[in-house]
Design a protein around this motif. Structure first.
Motif: not given
Length: 311
Positions: A158-186
């Motif tokens: 989740a910490q990395v997901a937040l970092l990704l969201r902010d980096v992607l926003a700098e490039d003009g992208f809107t990010a969406f998060a979900k669990t993998s249903g296992s141990k990770g996220m996408q």
């Protein structure tokens, strides 16, 4: 519930289907049956189907339950009903004499129920579509698969997901998060892109950038010895030959967990971020589809080669 050997004829939106072994337990720890799998996929279908539309499907089938043998299935079986849409595609990465696969494309509830009756618990799709009238596949999503290396958990993901969201926003992208249903996220972003190879290159660039900025938390390289205590930002899922678990797909875990779209407030709050099928149905009733923005053009931004720096 019907006896194991009993078959039940049902009408699903005008299609006659034969369902069998409805009380067969597919999740032993939870006592969750095939009938309940079919019920979940039937109830989630209005929300799930748009995420499967026009995407060649790969399934993981568990005919005897999640604790028994499973197999991946890409090619439509001989018993596939003639009303199920299939699309014949070359095998990505093959030689010049490429073989083809007849992929199933899920377009409607009857196909969803038919697959659930085959114990196709997990649904995996690529980041590209094959619309009926298109001349070639259309890549429309870039995905980052966040895989924590123990003892790291979904909290670090989740910490990395937040970092990704902010980096992607700098490039003009809107990010969406979900669990993998296992141990990770996408984390995914809707894109407009012409070059099918560009998403993988872009995702690799972003993953390397995060690794450089947060070396104690992020790793972009697949080497297993580098992964303990860190979160792998798996950029390779954007290869046209790869697939990622679809939003709202069940996972083959001890409990019937689901790859679940999240709010960014939930990501920021952390926690175990694990949701079962019944919880996901309640969430959709309350929030709607939290990944709806991946489907339309409202959040779709242009991905260009200028965004990639060769290193």
């Amino acid at each position: 519930m019907a006896a194991k050997s009993q078959k039940v004829q049902v009408d699903v939106d005008g299609r006659e289907l034969t369902l069998s072994n409805l009380d067969k337990v597919l999740y032993p720890d939870a006592g969750f049956t095939k009938g309940e799998v079919i019920d979940y996929y039937t109830r989630i279908a209005p929300t799930l189907l748009p995420h499967l539309a026009d995407r060649p499907l790969t399934v993981k089938r568990y005919p005897n339950g999640v604790d028994q043998h499973f197999f991946f299935e890409k090619n439509a079986s001989r018993g596939t009903p003639d009303w199920v849409r299939t699309v014949t595609l070359p095998v990505p990465g093959s030689t010049k004499n490429r073989e083809t696969i007849d992929y199933i494309v899920v377009e409607a509830l009857p196909t969803m129920v038919w697959l659930a009756n085959l114990a196709a618990l997990e649904l995996h799709v690529p980041q590209w579509q094959v619309p009926r009238r298109a001349r070639k596949p259309r890549t429309d999503i870039v995905v980052f698969d966040l895989d924590p290396g123990p003892p790291a958990t979904v909290v670090e993901s989740a910490q990395v997901a937040l970092l990704l969201r902010d980096v992607l926003a700098e490039d003009g992208f809107t990010a969406f998060a979900k669990t993998s249903g296992s141990k990770g996220m996408q984390v995914s972003v809707p894109v407009s892109v012409d070059d099918q190879d560009l998403p993988s290159r872009y995702a690799h660039e972003i993953a390397k950038r995060l690794e450089e900025q947060h070396p104690d938390l992020v790793v972009s390289r697949m080497t297993k010895s580098l992964r303990p205590r860190k979160v792998l930002v798996d950029w390779s899922q954007n290869n046209p030959a790869k697939t990622t678990v679809a939003p709202y797909s069940l996972r083959a875990r001890p409990e019937p967990t689901v790859s679940t779209p999240l709010t960014w407030d939930e990501v920021e709050a952390g926690g175990d971020l694990s949701f079962t099928s019944e919880e996901v149905l309640d969430r959709v009733a309350e929030h709607g589809d939290l990944c709806d923005g991946l489907l339309g053009d409202e959040h779709r931004a242009r991905l260009t080669t200028a965004m990639v720096t060769d290193r």
